[in-house]
Design a protein around this motif. Structure first.
Motif, PDB file in Angstrom:
ATOM      1  N   LEU A   5       0.832  -1.207   0.000  1.00 39.20           N
ATOM      2  CA  LEU A   5       0.000   0.000   0.000  1.00 39.20           C
ATOM      3  C   LEU A   5       0.870   1.262   0.000  1.00 39.20           C
ATOM      4  N   TRP A   6       1.855   1.285   0.879  1.00 42.14           N
ATOM      5  CA  TRP A   6       2.676   2.499   0.976  1.00 42.14           C
ATOM      6  C   TRP A   6       3.604   2.633  -0.219  1.00 42.14           C
ATOM      7  N   ARG A   7       4.065   1.508  -0.744  1.00 41.86           N
ATOM      8  CA  ARG A   7       4.870   1.591  -1.969  1.00 41.86           C
ATOM      9  C   ARG A   7       4.040   2.257  -3.062  1.00 41.86           C
ATOM     10  N   TRP A   8       2.762   1.929  -3.080  1.00 46.62           N
ATOM     11  CA  TRP A   8       1.836   2.478  -4.062  1.00 46.62           C
ATOM     12  C   TRP A   8       1.581   3.961  -3.793  1.00 46.62           C
ATOM     13  N   ILE A   9       1.391   4.296  -2.529  1.00 45.75           N
ATOM     14  CA  ILE A   9       1.133   5.696  -2.166  1.00 45.75           C
ATOM     15  C   ILE A   9       2.348   6.574  -2.496  1.00 45.75           C
ATOM     16  N   GLY A  69       1.536   8.006  -7.649  1.00 47.13           N
ATOM     17  CA  GLY A  69       1.249   7.779  -6.237  1.00 47.13           C
ATOM     18  C   GLY A  69       0.299   8.804  -5.652  1.00 47.13           C
ATOM     19  N   ALA A  70      -0.434   8.383  -4.607  1.00 47.94           N
ATOM     20  CA  ALA A  70      -1.435   9.250  -3.996  1.00 47.94           C
ATOM     21  C   ALA A  70      -0.795  10.402  -3.232  1.00 47.94           C
ATOM     22  N   LEU A  71       0.406  10.202  -2.689  1.00 43.95           N
ATOM     23  CA  LEU A  71       1.021  11.265  -1.896  1.00 43.95           C
ATOM     24  C   LEU A  71       1.363  12.467  -2.769  1.00 43.95           C
ATOM     25  N   ASN A  72       1.997  12.203  -3.918  1.00 47.72           N
ATOM     26  CA  ASN A  72       2.256  13.302  -4.846  1.00 47.72           C
ATOM     27  C   ASN A  72       0.959  13.910  -5.356  1.00 47.72           C
ATOM     28  N   GLY A  73      -0.023  13.039  -5.612  1.00 47.32           N
ATOM     29  CA  GLY A  73      -1.328  13.514  -6.074  1.00 47.32           C
ATOM     30  C   GLY A  73      -1.962  14.445  -5.060  1.00 47.32           C
ATOM     31  N   LEU A  74      -1.828  14.077  -3.793  1.00 47.23           N
ATOM     32  CA  LEU A  74      -2.421  14.883  -2.711  1.00 47.23           C
ATOM     33  C   LEU A  74      -1.729  16.242  -2.620  1.00 47.23           C
ATOM     34  N   LEU A  75      -0.392  16.227  -2.652  1.00 52.60           N
ATOM     35  CA  LEU A  75       0.362  17.483  -2.576  1.00 52.60           C
ATOM     36  C   LEU A  75      -0.020  18.396  -3.741  1.00 52.60           C
ATOM     37  N   ASP A  76      -0.269  17.782  -4.891  1.00 53.10           N
ATOM     38  CA  ASP A  76      -0.666  18.544  -6.063  1.00 53.10           C
ATOM     39  C   ASP A  76      -2.075  19.101  -5.888  1.00 53.10           C
ATOM     40  N   THR A  77      -2.986  18.240  -5.454  1.00 53.14           N
ATOM     41  CA  THR A  77      -4.389  18.641  -5.325  1.00 53.14           C
ATOM     42  C   THR A  77      -4.568  19.798  -4.347  1.00 53.14           C
ATOM     43  N   VAL A  78      -3.857  19.710  -3.203  1.00 52.37           N
ATOM     44  CA  VAL A  78      -4.022  20.792  -2.233  1.00 52.37           C
ATOM     45  C   VAL A  78      -3.113  21.977  -2.548  1.00 52.37           C
ATOM     46  N   GLY A  79      -2.366  21.861  -3.649  1.00 54.12           N
ATOM     47  CA  GLY A  79      -1.611  23.016  -4.132  1.00 54.12           C
ATOM     48  C   GLY A  79      -0.282  23.261  -3.451  1.00 54.12           C
ATOM     49  N   ILE A  80       0.261  22.270  -2.766  1.00 53.06           N
ATOM     50  CA  ILE A  80       1.561  22.478  -2.118  1.00 53.06           C
ATOM     51  C   ILE A  80       2.689  22.343  -3.131  1.00 53.06           C
ATOM     52  N   SER A  81       2.601  21.336  -3.981  1.00 50.16           N
ATOM     53  CA  SER A  81       3.688  21.113  -4.926  1.00 50.16           C
ATOM     54  C   SER A  81       3.180  20.304  -6.110  1.00 50.16           C
TER      55      SER A  81
END
Lengths: 300, 441, 277
Positions: free
Chosen positions: A126-130, A136-148
């Motif tokens: 799961l975390w390898r995927w995130i 990955g969801a982590l980069n996706g999240l940072l992008d979505t909330v506008g951090i990076s």
């Protein structure tokens, strides 16, 4: 002649109580444990029967001359200290929170159980995927909330990867700490706090002077357990990084696996395994001593 | 209050006494001495057996023949040879090596599937049996050269080749069209780089290339193929490391440069073959090296977003040719097997030309003449012609006893160079010095 | 009051987010999983993977059917392991907590040292031993092996748990004419129920989660466990994260149900018992 007398009767009763556990454990491991120790004294390089040279403690000496060993030991110590520290701190914080007068307490407690129930193999996947640098969801999240919006390669550089593996481990294993601490909190009588309140102690002081010393036994139990598990860490590394990048997430147990299995240096691998036990033992003893001192200081 | 603190300190007081440790240590030592007499007595030596009875075979779950294929082969074999009963176990590739090692002394398996990099290790450590005497001389002519080399070590045969594979260049034809790149230029690695630059500057994809460069054997497979193209070799004629010389260094410089230039996806250093397939199948890469299996899956609409656009080519050539990495596997007879004659009969059957041709869709045969058989070509018209060209020209990873340890050292150093922490020359020099000490011991 | 609820919500988000992503991935079609920008909610959710796991008949050579059998295997193995380890651990732990005898500390730490040994070190000799006993690739073989890991865990947690119980209770029971064993079984064990349940719950997961021994000792569906079945999803040439995710979601259910069933006793039991001071 009430309970506290000791003596022969007590010894015999203890033997009776311990016998089943001894049979269950040593009946299984005695042969492998002894054999592994014997293997560590030989230069055994194949699983097949044959005559191999007896080398005494040479394998142990070789471990200490192996520069790769110090590197993986460093990773393991870092992994163990950081992950148990985080698990303990977060675990105590969450346990205190769950012990507070929350509404629907059962709901919050059930949520905390979730990561614990997820098998380690799946947690690693799961975390390898995130963390995946491409989708990955982590980069996706940072992008979505506008951090990076530049993707980070979370598992791309050695030290960052080791820390990200720690995050994954902490996410899953904090819950066992929460439950042990929560159980420990129940044994602290409320009147202690009331007494302290009358004394005018602040909540923070009360926490350090009353809660922490009384939690020391529960902390000791779970700290030892987590330290042992963390030092042996293997599965999550196997799934998430395979020891990479550039060997940055290789731990002692993973290194032992490579030496003993992939490279078939059984004697060397056995010596490594026994040194792991010694290292965990030393760490556990140091913890117990520290906690004991801390607790004495707190109670007095 | 008093009770609580006393229980607390009692727990914390639980610590071993020095005397206890000494006594415990003494007991373990004594038991160790006693057990030392039995050292090596645990395993069994193999035997030819009667050529009949039960045998157990260990296969893998992925790639090549499927579980269904193998079960069909087993039942067909048993129909033809009723005196032998075969049971087949399947494990994942990752578990295969460790399973063979753990099971070896117990003699659990009679037939085991081995990777091309294991014959030296398993042969020298007496895990699989030497079957040189059982090998018909005619096979060496009838099988493809890469196949014959697969189970060979030190002039002996430790199995029969069964799954033949190498890495091909896959490209996304729609991407190439968009960037105005002619597929013909993918014939050389220079052409591949030009194509990648055009794809990047044309904005078709951000990173045109994706590789399996995670710290794993997959990295060495890609490196081997480039090493061959740049004219390097793993070992020289005297068996000493040679990858730190010209061709080997150029190959690694090439790899590092594609990262620096932003042509290779930065996730490459954390990717295995399946990650390559995923990125390629989602249309986020235009060019990739991978095994045969990707052709089918990347063209499958259920698995891929670019079905129909995926084309396959022989690996591009470098200054010194275009050998493909030998990624084959062989069936071996376990050295601990009590029934080696029966095991060999089974191996002979499943590796036979007739059986292999029947399942050519799953895995290409090891037999040279099969590639001219229209029925075989028809199973996979895109791949078979490329395979016929490529499979005659394969590069082997070093056939040495300590290959795994050497590969681990090389993986770690190559990764350091890919991450930019060392120059390619420095990294390979360091890997070479580790490799030499491994080769000596 | 508001503060702690805000904190609880933050905690819940941190815990739930990765799990939610697992759940979402398990119902997202492969194509959407590979999108460069994650689809936070699948456009075409699919239950295909779950159906595949539940539909196909056992014995068939497909991963999903093996998975179902693996769930059953894991459940049987983990339950038996937990029961055995808990019983012997609860008895032995009492000796460590309350009785004075020679080598008490040494033996406790010998048990713990066994727990510290990495499984890798013991795999090959254990394999040989199990092969000689004809227990390879059997659930019994796994139970026996796992008991040797879970029992030291139970001994350690139970002995520490007994120490948190008041000693005067059993003395009272002894005065009432109970034998030592009688006092343990009739007075102490019922009191220790919360400790037993917590220990049992975590012991269950140790067995449920174990990977390496199972990977090496099992080879057919009759004994392969959940972690091994899931690891096979991630094989060399065939891995769909969605399938791993679906497997992971399902594998989480049994321990979760157990935890929820017993949770009330685990924490609640402690407060309502005679423990509090």
């Amino acid at each position: 002649m009430a309970g506290s007398g000791g003596g022969k009767g007590e010894g015999r009763f203890a033997l009776l109580l311990l016998l089943p556990a001894a049979v269950v454990v040593f009946g299984v491991v005695l042969y492998p444990v002894v054999r592994t120790f014997v293997v560590s004294l030989y230069d055994i390089t194949s699983p097949m029967p044959g005559s191999y040279p007896f080398v005494g403690l040479d394998n142990y000496v070789k471990v200490f001359q192996d520069s790769a060993f110090y590197t993986v030991l460093g990773h393991t110590m870092y992994f163990t200290l950081v992950s148990t520290f985080l698990e303990l701190t977060l675990g105590i914080a969450v346990a205190l929170l769950l012990n507070a007068p929350l509404k629907a307490r059962w709901l919050w407690r059930s949520i905390v159980v979730l990561p614990w129930a997820l098998p380690t193999i799946v947690n690693g996947a799961l975390w390898r995927w995130i963390y995946n640098g491409q989708y990955g969801a982590l980069n996706g999240l940072l992008d979505t909330v506008g951090i990076s919006d530049t993707p980070v390669q979370w598992l791309g550089t050695p030290f960052l990867a080791l820390n990200m593996v720690i995050v994954a481990d902490v996410w899953k294993n904090t819950s066992i700490v929460v439950f042990f601490i929560l159980a420990g909190l129940q044994t602290i009588p409320d009147d202690l706090y009331e007494a302290a309140r009358i004394d005018g102690a602040s909540a923070w002081r009360g926490f350090w002077r009353i809660t922490m010393p009384l939690l020391a036994p529960a902390i000791a139990v779970v700290l030892i357990l987590r330290t042992i598990e963390a030092f042996k860490v293997f599965d999550i590394i196997y799934v998430m990084t395979g020891g990479g990048p550039a060997s940055g997430t290789q731990t002692v147990a993973f290194y032992t696996y490579l030496q003993a299995f992939s490279n078939q240096l059984f004697g060397y691998g056995a010596a490594l395994a026994y040194l792991i036990v010694l290292a965990v033992f030393a760490l556990a003893m140091a913890y117990l001593r520290l906690l004991r001192q801390g607790q004495m200081a707190g109670v007095e | 209050m008093v009770r609580n603190s006393s229980t607390a300190s009692e727990i914390l007081a639980v610590r071993p006494s020095r005397r206890g440790f000494l006594i415990g240590g003494g007991a373990v030592g004594l038991a160790g001495l006693l057990a030392a007499c039995g050292l090596g007595g645990g395993g069994e030596q193999g035997a030819a057996g009667s050529g009949k009875g039960d045998i157990r075979a260990l296969f893998m779950k992925q790639a090549g023949y499927s579980e269904e294929n193998i079960n069909e082969m087993v039942s067909a074999f048993q129909k033809a040879t009723p005196e032998i009963k075969v049971s087949a176990d399947f494990v994942s590739y990752e578990a295969l090596h460790d399973k063979i090692v753990a099971a070896a002394p117990a003699g659990t398996y009679d037939v085991v599937l081995i990777d091309v990099i294991w014959p030296a290790e398993f042969g020298s450590k007496n895990v699989v049996a030497d079957v040189t005497n059982r090998w018909p001389a005619s096979w060496e002519q009838q099988m493809l050269g890469g196949a014959v080399a697969t189970p060979q070590y030190d002039g002996k045969f430790y199995g029969v080749p069964w799954i033949l594979d190498t890495k091909y260049l896959f490209y996304n034809s729609a991407h190439l069209q968009k960037a105005g790149v002619d597929a013909a230029q993918l014939d050389t690695w220079d052409g591949v780089l030009d194509a990648a630059r055009a794809l990047k500057s044309g904005g078709v994809v951000e990173y045109p290339l994706i590789w399996s460069w995670q710290q794993a054997e997959a990295l060495i497979c890609d490196y081997a193929q480039l090493l061959g193209a740049f004219g390097g070799s793993f070992l020289d004629d005297s068996g000493q490391p040679a990858f730190q010389q010209e061709g080997g260094v150029q190959a690694l410089e090439f790899m590092r440069q594609t990262i620096v230039d932003g042509l290779s996806n930065p996730t490459s250093t954390q990717s295995l073959e399946e990650d390559v397939r995923r990125v390629f199948s989602s249309g986020q890469a235009s060019l990739a090296l991978n095994w045969t299996y990707m052709y089918g899956l990347a063209n499958d609409p259920a698995e891929s977003q670019v079905p129909g656009d995926v084309q396959v080519l022989q690996t591009p050539s470098g200054p010194s040719g275009r050998p493909g990495v030998n990624g084959s596997m062989a069936l071996a007879v376990a050295a601990g097997s009590q029934n080696q004659d029966a095991a060999w009969k089974f191996v002979e059957y499943v590796t036979s030309q007739q059986v292999q041709e029947k399942y050519a869709l799953s895995s290409l045969p090891v037999w040279e003449s099969s590639y001219d058989d229209p029925a075989v070509v028809k199973t996979n018209p895109a791949v078979v012609p490329q395979a016929k060209k490529q499979l005659g020209d394969l590069i082997l990873r070093p056939q040495v006893e300590s290959y795994n340890a050497m590969s681990q050292a090389l993986q770690a150093e190559i990764q350091l160079a890919l991450l930019g922490d060392k120059t390619p020359q420095q990294a390979l020099d360091d890997a070479a010095s580790k490799a030499s000490s491994l080769l000596e011991s | 009051m508001i503060g702690i609820h805000v904190a609880a919500v933050v905690m819940a988000l941190v815990v739930l987010a990765p799990f939610a992503w697992l759940l979402i991935s398990s119902v997202s079609p492969s194509a959407e999983l590979l999108s460069p920008h994650p689809h936070w909610w699948p456009e075409n959710p699919t239950l295909e993977r779950y159906k595949a796991i539940f539909r196909s008949a056992p014995g068939e050579a497909d991963v999903a059917a093996n998975f179902r059998q693996a769930m059953v295997n894991s459940f049987i193995v983990a339950t038996l392991t937990t029961l055995v380890s808990l019983v012997v651990g609860a008895l032995g732990g009492y000796a460590f907590a309350r009785l004075k005898f020679r080598f008490r500390r040494t033996s406790l730490f010998t048990f713990l040292a066994i727990y510290m040994l990495p499984p890798i070190a013991l795999v090959i000799p254990l394999y040989l031993a199990l092969a000689n006993l004809d227990l390879l690739d059997t659930k019994t073989g796994l139970v026996i092996t796992y008991c040797s890991i879970v029992t030291p865990f139970c001994l350690w947690t139970m002995s520490n748990y007994y120490l948190s119980l008041p000693a005067d209770l059993e003395e009272a029971a002894r005065v009432d004419g109970c034998t030592r064993l009688g006092a343990l079984v009739r007075v102490i064990l019922p009191l220790a129920r919360p400790g037993l349940l917590t220990t049992g719950m975590f012991g269950f997961l140790l067995a449920w989660d174990e990977f390496l021994y199972s990977l090496i000792f099992t080879s057919t569906t009759q004994s392969k466990t959940i972690p091994v079945a899931i690891a096979e999803f991630t094989g060399k040439y065939s891995s769909d994260f969605g399938l791993i995710a679906a497997g992971g979601v399902l594998a989480t259910v049994p321990p979760l149900v157990l935890a929820l069933l017993f949770q009330r006793y685990i924490v609640g039991g402690l407060t309502s018992g005679a423990v509090k001071g």
